[in-house]
Write an enzyme that holds these catalytic residues in place. Structure first.
Site, PDB file in Angstrom:
ATOM      1  N   HIS A 163      13.576   9.259  -2.966  1.00 53.17           N
ATOM      2  CA  HIS A 163      12.288   9.851  -2.625  1.00 53.17           C
ATOM      3  C   HIS A 163      11.625   8.927  -1.607  1.00 53.17           C
ATOM      4  O   HIS A 163      11.787   7.704  -1.667  1.00 53.17           O
ATOM      5  CB  HIS A 163      11.403   9.991  -3.869  1.00 53.17           C
ATOM      6  CG  HIS A 163      10.121  10.720  -3.598  1.00 53.17           C
ATOM      7  ND1 HIS A 163      10.090  12.011  -3.145  1.00 53.17           N
ATOM      8  CD2 HIS A 163       8.818  10.326  -3.716  1.00 53.17           C
ATOM      9  CE1 HIS A 163       8.830  12.399  -2.992  1.00 53.17           C
ATOM     10  NE2 HIS A 163       8.037  11.392  -3.325  1.00 53.17           N
ATOM     11  N   HIS A 175       2.941  11.237   0.387  1.00 51.27           N
ATOM     12  CA  HIS A 175       4.319  11.715   0.274  1.00 51.27           C
ATOM     13  C   HIS A 175       4.345  13.222   0.083  1.00 51.27           C
ATOM     14  O   HIS A 175       3.340  13.829  -0.342  1.00 51.27           O
ATOM     15  CB  HIS A 175       5.047  11.022  -0.884  1.00 51.27           C
ATOM     16  CG  HIS A 175       4.434  11.236  -2.231  1.00 51.27           C
ATOM     17  ND1 HIS A 175       5.141  11.701  -3.327  1.00 51.27           N
ATOM     18  CD2 HIS A 175       3.155  11.048  -2.688  1.00 51.27           C
ATOM     19  CE1 HIS A 175       4.349  11.778  -4.382  1.00 51.27           C
ATOM     20  NE2 HIS A 175       3.139  11.386  -4.033  1.00 51.27           N
ATOM     21  N   CYS A 253      11.268  15.225   1.689  1.00 51.25           N
ATOM     22  CA  CYS A 253      10.312  14.114   1.752  1.00 51.25           C
ATOM     23  C   CYS A 253      10.687  13.088   2.820  1.00 51.25           C
ATOM     24  O   CYS A 253       9.809  12.445   3.406  1.00 51.25           O
ATOM     25  CB  CYS A 253      10.196  13.442   0.388  1.00 51.25           C
ATOM     26  SG  CYS A 253      11.764  12.823  -0.269  1.00 51.25           S
TER      27      CYS A 253
END
Length: 301
Positions: A163, A175, A253
């Site tokens: 991530h 994010h 992401c």
């Protein structure tokens, strides 16, 4: 040699990687691989190390990284190497020697011994065990360079994917997160395949990292000059709260933060996954799950 010394000596030989030819030398930095983080120490000779340890460091593997996020004080301890390593792997990692010449050995060891027993401020992001040993070996300038700076990209290692977030200062990150990212690692990875929408969130770094390992990784700086910092931070803040399209292969992401920093959406983990066929298999699985869901819906209509 007494029984205690024999036990320490035997453990020292057993833990060290048999293929590792480099012997430990005073002043060496030791990287210890916990289950969800790295702990760092500096070797001072006679099988002993000095390290910065929070109170929770004596717990089993799972607890230290979680509780460390809540700690604001730590102690400088001198312990047997094997007592600090426990059952974990470790290696010598003087990783900045090529770019930052180490301080004189006498100074490294003298400064290290002077700190033993002292209480020091602790922060998971700026004053942790790695910062502590880096400053001892390379000096204060090295420590300052390692701190997270606004605009830095943060790579977070979930159990089966990475991530990504961008640091915007004061301990917070922005994010792109599908709803499933709040779930446990395995579930989040599976459900991310099914997501087509995500939200831009601004959260505390420690909350986003959870129990996982992370690092600063501005990996494309050498090929793609970063945009001006004011533009990076301005765009990041403007997007907070917005809903955006999400796609594991083209709008994830990593694409999101790369576009913020460089103006180009890139994702190396997608490229690598395609190379080994992972994306294809996940796509097939996603199609099967969607198909099954539709069949269930038709059945009850």
């Amino acid at each position: 040699m007494n029984d205690e010394e024999q036990n320490h000596s035997a453990f020292f030989i057993r833990v060290k990687n048999p293929s590792e030819l480099v012997e430990l030398k005073p002043g060496d930095l030791i990287e210890i691989f916990r289950s969800s983080c790295q702990h760092w120490a500096i070797y001072v000779g006679d099988r002993k190390v000095v390290h910065l340890a929070t109170e929770c460091e004596h717990f089993g593997d799972g607890a230290p990284n979680t509780l460390a996020a809540l700690s604001d004080q730590a102690y400088v301890r001198k312990d047997w190497l094997e007592d600090v390593v426990r059952k974990d792997g470790y290696r010598v990692n003087n990783k900045h020697d090529e770019t930052h010449p180490p301080l004189p050995l006498a100074k490294i060891l003298w400064q290290t011994e002077e700190l033993v027993g002292k209480e020091m401020p602790y922060s998971l992001t700026s004053q942790n065990s790695e910062h502590f040993v880096m400053e001892l070996r390379y000096g204060a300038e090295m420590n300052e360079q390692d701190e997270i700076k606004p605009g830095d990209l943060i790579e977070i290692f979930r159990s089966c994917y990475q991530h990504w977030a961008i640091y915007v200062g004061e301990g917070k990150v922005v994010h792109l997160a599908p709803e499933c990212d709040r779930l446990a690692n395995g579930a989040a990875s599976v459900l991310a395949v099914l997501s087509d929408r995500a939200y831009v969130k601004k959260d505390w770094l420690d909350i986003v990292v959870r129990k996982d390992q992370y690092r600063v990784n501005n990996k494309h700086d050498h090929t793609h000059p970063p945009l001006p910092l004011t533009k990076i931070l301005g765009r990041a803040e403007e997007l907070v709260g917005q809903e955006m399209p999400y796609n594991l292969t083209s709008h994830n992401c990593e694409h999101f933060v790369m576009d913020l920093r460089y103006g180009v959406a890139m994702s190396d983990q997608v490229t690598e996954a395609i190379a080994v066929g992972t994306i294809g298999m996940m796509g097939v699985a996603a199609a099967m799950i969607r198909s099954a869901a539709k069949r269930r819906m038709h059945r009850y209509e």
